[in-house]
Enzyme design. Structure first.
Site, PDB file in Angstrom:
ATOM      1  N   ASP A 156      53.533  49.309  12.424  1.00  0.00           N
ATOM      2  CA  ASP A 156      52.299  48.785  12.996  1.00  0.00           C
ATOM      3  C   ASP A 156      52.587  48.319  14.423  1.00  0.00           C
ATOM      4  OD1 ASP A 156      53.693  46.405  12.711  1.00  0.00           O
ATOM      5  OD2 ASP A 156      52.100  45.367  11.617  1.00  0.00           O
ATOM      6  N   CYS A 184      65.974  34.700  17.762  1.00  0.00           N
ATOM      7  CA  CYS A 184      65.754  35.982  17.097  1.00  0.00           C
ATOM      8  C   CYS A 184      67.025  36.437  16.386  1.00  0.00           C
ATOM      9  CB  CYS A 184      65.337  37.036  18.120  1.00  0.00           C
ATOM     10  SG  CYS A 184      65.090  38.686  17.402  1.00  0.00           S
ATOM     11  N   CYS A 229      69.825  43.329  21.086  1.00  0.00           N
ATOM     12  CA  CYS A 229      68.552  43.694  21.709  1.00  0.00           C
ATOM     13  C   CYS A 229      68.763  44.124  23.167  1.00  0.00           C
ATOM     14  CB  CYS A 229      67.572  42.527  21.645  1.00  0.00           C
ATOM     15  SG  CYS A 229      65.967  42.893  22.398  1.00  0.00           S
ATOM     16  N   GLU A 251      46.200  45.252   3.088  1.00  0.00           N
ATOM     17  CA  GLU A 251      46.496  46.184   4.171  1.00  0.00           C
ATOM     18  C   GLU A 251      45.221  46.755   4.782  1.00  0.00           C
ATOM     19  OE1 GLU A 251      49.171  46.827   5.770  1.00  0.00           O
ATOM     20  OE2 GLU A 251      50.516  45.642   4.526  1.00  0.00           O
ATOM     21  N   CYS A 304      59.168  37.881  17.999  1.00  0.00           N
ATOM     22  CA  CYS A 304      59.097  38.920  19.048  1.00  0.00           C
ATOM     23  C   CYS A 304      57.635  39.143  19.430  1.00  0.00           C
ATOM     24  CB  CYS A 304      59.749  40.205  18.533  1.00  0.00           C
ATOM     25  SG  CYS A 304      60.129  41.415  19.823  1.00  0.00           S
ATOM     26  N   TYR A 307      49.907  55.033   8.004  1.00  0.00           N
ATOM     27  CA  TYR A 307      50.456  53.677   8.007  1.00  0.00           C
ATOM     28  C   TYR A 307      50.199  52.972   6.680  1.00  0.00           C
ATOM     29  CZ  TYR A 307      50.697  48.701   8.269  1.00  0.00           C
ATOM     30  OH  TYR A 307      50.993  47.399   7.947  1.00  0.00           O
ATOM     31  N   CYS A 315      63.305  34.785  22.153  1.00  0.00           N
ATOM     32  CA  CYS A 315      64.547  35.563  22.021  1.00  0.00           C
ATOM     33  C   CYS A 315      65.729  34.710  21.565  1.00  0.00           C
ATOM     34  CB  CYS A 315      64.875  36.233  23.351  1.00  0.00           C
ATOM     35  SG  CYS A 315      63.631  37.420  23.916  1.00  0.00           S
TER      36      CYS A 315
END
Length: 364
Positions: free
Chosen positions: A154, A216, A222, A53, A206, A136, A213
């Site tokens: 994020d 997805c 959405c 991270e 995405c 975060y 799309c």
């Protein structure tokens, strides 16, 4: 009351759908315990989660993979990293950028080792108390390593939430709204897998441009897909243009082939890193400030580099001299690896090498 129950049920359904997608499509990463391994009882190593991270902050997965493997091969436990020499860690970090992360990495490893017996705190609150760990990163480690139901947001998650919910408020003002949308979907069950699933969705489906799309798992609910604005979200306020700063960088060699180098001050940009001496970096024309007496040559070459907040242009100066330096030290050729330099100074080295890399005796 009934509306909230319906909302909770809808959120649970969305989370479940995404976890099903993740079980089938999770990216394979050297620091990740995949969903099948997790289901079989394997737990993530908090050290590896933390290290990944920190490395991934403002850096791509592709750039981090090799660095992560090199770090964990050399320092497989947090206690190993805590015992490492500062210069070795800074050299291993060279090229990854945002060097304050490397300094905080060492500070954090030493606090975990000395104050926590080599074990990371298992809550976001406890993790936030460690050097270099912000909201975060603490949420990500708590969720991924310890399965705490923390909301992990994020850039990928912000983009997914903006499109899923049709949030047109521009970034950065939209951050609280996007975080609230992400929190509403964070499940109590498998929150670590869910956090990684949303990030994977943003990274692979995405995407910022040309989102896929049609494949997805969240295409039906959405809002941005339904209204045809997916590619336009998230909206962003116009960025201010980056200023350009200027300076001189001095690359000198001793007649025996040694290179004149210095360690930059701990505080400030590229703090603690090995570097060639340079002037201050300012928006005005730089004043000449050579680090050693020499017949300095101007090869009419310039290093160009871009940092987060400014562009940098460094005019190159080269010399061969055996005078004692006022700044820095001569490092024997055999003890110096250009790869240990941060990128801007590696660029300077590469430019200067053609002028300074011939006619020297073989290294001992």
């Amino acid at each position: 009351m009934h509306k909230k129950i319906a909302s909770d049920a809808a959120a649970a359904a969305l989370s479940s759908t995404l976890l099903d997608w993740y079980d089938a499509h999770a990216r394979v990463m050297p620091w990740r315990v995949g969903p099948a391994e997790r289901a079989a009882g394997k737990r993530p190593d908090p050290y590896r989660v933390w290290l990944s991270e920190v490395m991934l902050q403002q850096t791509t997965v592709a750039a981090v993979r090799d660095y992560f493997r090199a770090f964990t091969d050399r320092w497989p436990r947090v206690t190993d990293l805590a015992a490492a020499a500062d210069a070795d860690v800074m050299a291993a970090w060279a090229g990854l950028g945002y060097y304050a992360r490397a300094r905080n990495l060492l500070k954090c490893a030493r606090v975990v080792t000395q104050d926590h017996g080599g074990r990371f705190p298992d809550t976001a609150e406890g993790l936030r108390a460690l050097p270099g760990i912000g909201p975060y990163t603490s949420a990500a480690i708590a969720a991924i390593a310890f399965d705490r139901p923390e909301t992990v947001v994020d850039g990928n998650v912000e983009r997914v939430m903006a499109r899923l919910r049709g949030i047109e408020t521009p970034l950065p003002p939209a951050k609280p709204e996007l975080t609230e949308a992400a929190a509403a979907l964070t499940p109590d069950k498998r929150p670590g897998d869910y956090a990684q699933a949303v990030m994977d969705l943003g990274a692979t489906i995405c995407t910022p441009r040309n989102p896929a799309c049609g494949i997805c798992p969240w295409r039906d609910p959405c809002v941005a897909r339904a209204t045809g604005i997916a590619a336009d979200l998230p909206r962003k306020l116009p960025k201010k243009p980056k200023p350009t700063r200027f300076g001189l960088v001095y690359v000198a060699r001793h007649p025996d082939g040694a290179w004149l180098l210095e360690t930059r001050p701990d505080r400030g940009l590229l703090g603690g890193m090995l570097a060639y001496p340079s002037t201050d970096w300012t928006e005005d024309a730089p004043a000449d400030a050579p680090p050693v007496a020499a017949d300095w040559h101007d090869p009419a070459l310039e290093v160009r580099h871009t940092f987060t907040h400014f562009h940098l242009r460094l005019a190159l100066r080269t010399a061969i001299t055996d005078a004692p330096p006022a700044r820095g030290r001569f490092v024997p050729r055999a003890a110096f690896r250009p790869a240990d330099l941060p990128t801007v100074f590696r660029k300077a080295h590469d430019l200067a090498a053609a002028h300074l890399d011939t006619g020297f005796p073989s290294p001992l």
